[in-house]
Design a protein around this motif. Structure first.
Motif, PDB file in Angstrom:
ATOM      1  N   ARG A 190      -5.628 -16.040 -22.086  1.00 37.26           N
ATOM      2  CA  ARG A 190      -4.755 -16.580 -21.038  1.00 37.26           C
ATOM      3  C   ARG A 190      -3.990 -15.470 -20.325  1.00 37.26           C
ATOM      4  NH1 ARG A 190      -3.582 -20.521 -25.234  1.00 37.26           N
ATOM      5  NH2 ARG A 190      -4.790 -22.397 -24.848  1.00 37.26           N
ATOM      6  N   GLU A 191      -3.522 -14.498 -21.092  1.00 35.62           N
ATOM      7  CA  GLU A 191      -2.823 -13.361 -20.473  1.00 35.62           C
ATOM      8  C   GLU A 191      -3.777 -12.562 -19.595  1.00 35.62           C
ATOM      9  OE1 GLU A 191      -1.019 -11.047 -23.524  1.00 35.62           O
ATOM     10  OE2 GLU A 191       0.278 -12.669 -24.243  1.00 35.62           O
ATOM     11  N   ALA A 192      -4.994 -12.344 -20.096  1.00 35.21           N
ATOM     12  CA  ALA A 192      -5.973 -11.574 -19.340  1.00 35.21           C
ATOM     13  C   ALA A 192      -6.376 -12.299 -18.062  1.00 35.21           C
ATOM     14  CB  ALA A 192      -7.210 -11.309 -20.210  1.00 35.21           C
ATOM     15  N   ALA A 196      -4.636 -14.482 -16.368  1.00 33.75           N
ATOM     16  CA  ALA A 196      -3.518 -14.463 -15.430  1.00 33.75           C
ATOM     17  C   ALA A 196      -3.448 -13.124 -14.712  1.00 33.75           C
ATOM     18  CB  ALA A 196      -2.213 -14.741 -16.173  1.00 33.75           C
ATOM     19  N   LYS A 197      -3.614 -12.033 -15.450  1.00 32.83           N
ATOM     20  CA  LYS A 197      -3.557 -10.705 -14.833  1.00 32.83           C
ATOM     21  C   LYS A 197      -4.718 -10.477 -13.872  1.00 32.83           C
ATOM     22  CE  LYS A 197      -0.984  -8.465 -18.557  1.00 32.83           C
ATOM     23  NZ  LYS A 197      -1.005  -7.444 -19.650  1.00 32.83           N
ATOM     24  N   ALA A 198      -5.869 -11.086 -14.182  1.00 28.61           N
ATOM     25  CA  ALA A 198      -7.046 -10.916 -13.326  1.00 28.61           C
ATOM     26  C   ALA A 198      -7.011 -11.856 -12.125  1.00 28.61           C
ATOM     27  CB  ALA A 198      -8.319 -11.159 -14.141  1.00 28.61           C
ATOM     28  N   GLY A 199      -6.064 -12.778 -12.108  1.00 27.74           N
ATOM     29  CA  GLY A 199      -6.019 -13.752 -11.021  1.00 27.74           C
ATOM     30  C   GLY A 199      -7.133 -14.771 -11.125  1.00 27.74           C
ATOM     31  N   ASP A 207      -4.631 -14.276 -25.936  1.00 26.20           N
ATOM     32  CA  ASP A 207      -5.053 -13.028 -25.306  1.00 26.20           C
ATOM     33  C   ASP A 207      -5.832 -13.319 -24.022  1.00 26.20           C
ATOM     34  OD1 ASP A 207      -5.433 -10.150 -25.280  1.00 26.20           O
ATOM     35  OD2 ASP A 207      -7.497 -10.488 -25.959  1.00 26.20           O
ATOM     36  N   ARG A 266     -12.212 -10.246 -15.716  1.00 30.89           N
ATOM     37  CA  ARG A 266     -12.595  -9.732 -14.388  1.00 30.89           C
ATOM     38  C   ARG A 266     -14.064 -10.032 -14.096  1.00 30.89           C
ATOM     39  NH1 ARG A 266      -8.928  -5.384 -15.859  1.00 30.89           N
ATOM     40  NH2 ARG A 266     -10.658  -4.174 -16.731  1.00 30.89           N
ATOM     41  N   ARG A 311      -9.486  -8.591 -21.265  1.00 30.26           N
ATOM     42  CA  ARG A 311      -9.029  -8.152 -19.935  1.00 30.26           C
ATOM     43  C   ARG A 311     -10.206  -7.742 -19.049  1.00 30.26           C
ATOM     44  NH1 ARG A 311      -7.080  -3.953 -23.502  1.00 30.26           N
ATOM     45  NH2 ARG A 311      -8.332  -2.046 -23.329  1.00 30.26           N
TER      46      ARG A 311
END
Length: 339
Positions: A137-139, A141-144, A135, A105, A101
């Protein structure tokens, strides 16, 4: 073209205080403990607490922390130097800092034209490569973070990687022969184990481990040396892949041979090489009457290994090329299918 190369590994505690939370993160992963979420989180805390003292003692033997992050940083720096140009390497660990995550960023802030995901697990497993990439891919997506992304796996049978590994095995065999010229030698390709149920569900890990061992064995100077694939680090009561490394060492004692142990599924030293193989299993070998116990070096930042990784990266633009090995894309969880 600005290219971000993200290197993945498990990670490890950076202090004795981090051992318990690291292990909770590990056993809370649904790819590791395949149980409903409320049972998995309870089991994770139970396992971490029940073996906390032993785990802390083992990390104390390595100076109070895992060396994995430092060694991965060395690999990243060496790879970046070989790749040159506009390549920048980032490190994302699965169960301890730096987490995906945070790294996602950092990659977004660097603003690359493309992203190459390079797991430092030579053989694909849903429990390692699969978990780390999910993990990520989720991170992302959340970071844009939305950039063209290619996954570089599985590279278990990459010719340059196998050749570089064979050199390290040859080195250990030569040491064994020099010290024990009249003793028969058996190479034990030791990989982290898995419950059999995971493999039976379609995980290609065992097949890829065996393929790596065969490819390395075929490149050894001494083609007559005995070899065996075995599995270490059993962590649950389930039936795991066999033979275990412990059983293989005990058999070597009964057969009156020396062993060269090769950490075939690890490319960096950590607790399972520096403690399990170098201390615990060496002690076991002595008790079992093994004629000699030798361990091939892990790749770490070995120049030939780094060159092999650079080759995998440099071939990422080849049209129609599977970025992994001969088994890549043939299993349902292969991230190449989703890239």
């Amino acid at each position: 073209m600005k290219t971000a190369v993200v290197l993945f590994n498990l990670g490890g505690p950076d202090s004795l205080e981090a051992v318990k939370p690291f292990r909770i993160n590990l056993f809370s992963d649904k790819a590791i403990i395949r149980a409903p979420i409320f049972i998995r989180f309870w089991l994770a805390r139970l396992i971490a607490a029940s073996s906390a003292k032993a785990a802390e003692q083992n990390y104390a033997l390595m100076g109070g922390k895992s060396p994995l992050l430092d060694l991965t940083r060395q690999q990243a720096a060496a790879l970046e130097q070989v790749l040159g140009g506009e390549h920048k390497c980032f490190i994302a660990m699965r169960y301890w800092h730096p987490f995906a995550r945070d790294v996602a960023r950092e990659v977004k802030a660097w603003n690359p034209d493309r992203i190459l995901l390079l797991p430092l697990y030579p053989q694909f497993s849903t429990t390692t490569t699969g978990s780390s990439l999910n993990d990520w891919r989720e991170a992302a997506a959340k970071a844009g973070l939305a950039k063209p992304t290619t996954t570089l796996c599985c590279w278990h049978d990459d010719p340059d990687y196998c050749a570089a590994t064979a050199v390290l095995v040859d080195e250990a065999i030569a040491e064994a022969k020099a010290k024990l010229p009249d003793t028969k030698i058996r190479v034990l390709y030791s990989a982290h184990g898995l419950p059999e149920s995971i493999v039976k569900a379609g995980d290609p890990y065992q097949a890829e481990v065996e393929a790596t061992a065969a490819a390395v064995q075929a490149r050894l100077k001494d083609q007559a040396v005995e070899h065996l694939v075995c599995y270490q680090s059993r962590a649950t009561p389930q039936k795991w892949l066999e033979p275990s490394t412990i059983a293989a060492i005990e058999q070597a004692g009964r057969d009156a041979v020396a062993v060269v142990v090769v950490p075939i599924a690890f490319v960096s030293d950590h607790i399972e090489t520096l403690v399990e193989l170098d201390i615990e299993n060496r002690h076991l070998a002595g008790k079992a009457g093994v004629k000699g116990y030798f361990r091939a070096r892990a790749q770490n930042a070995d120049p030939a290994f780094i060159t092999a990784l650079a080759g995998i990266v440099s071939r990422s633009d080849a049209p129609g090329l599977c970025r992994g090995g001969s088994l890549c894309g043939q299993h349902k969880d292969c991230p190449w299918n989703a890239s």
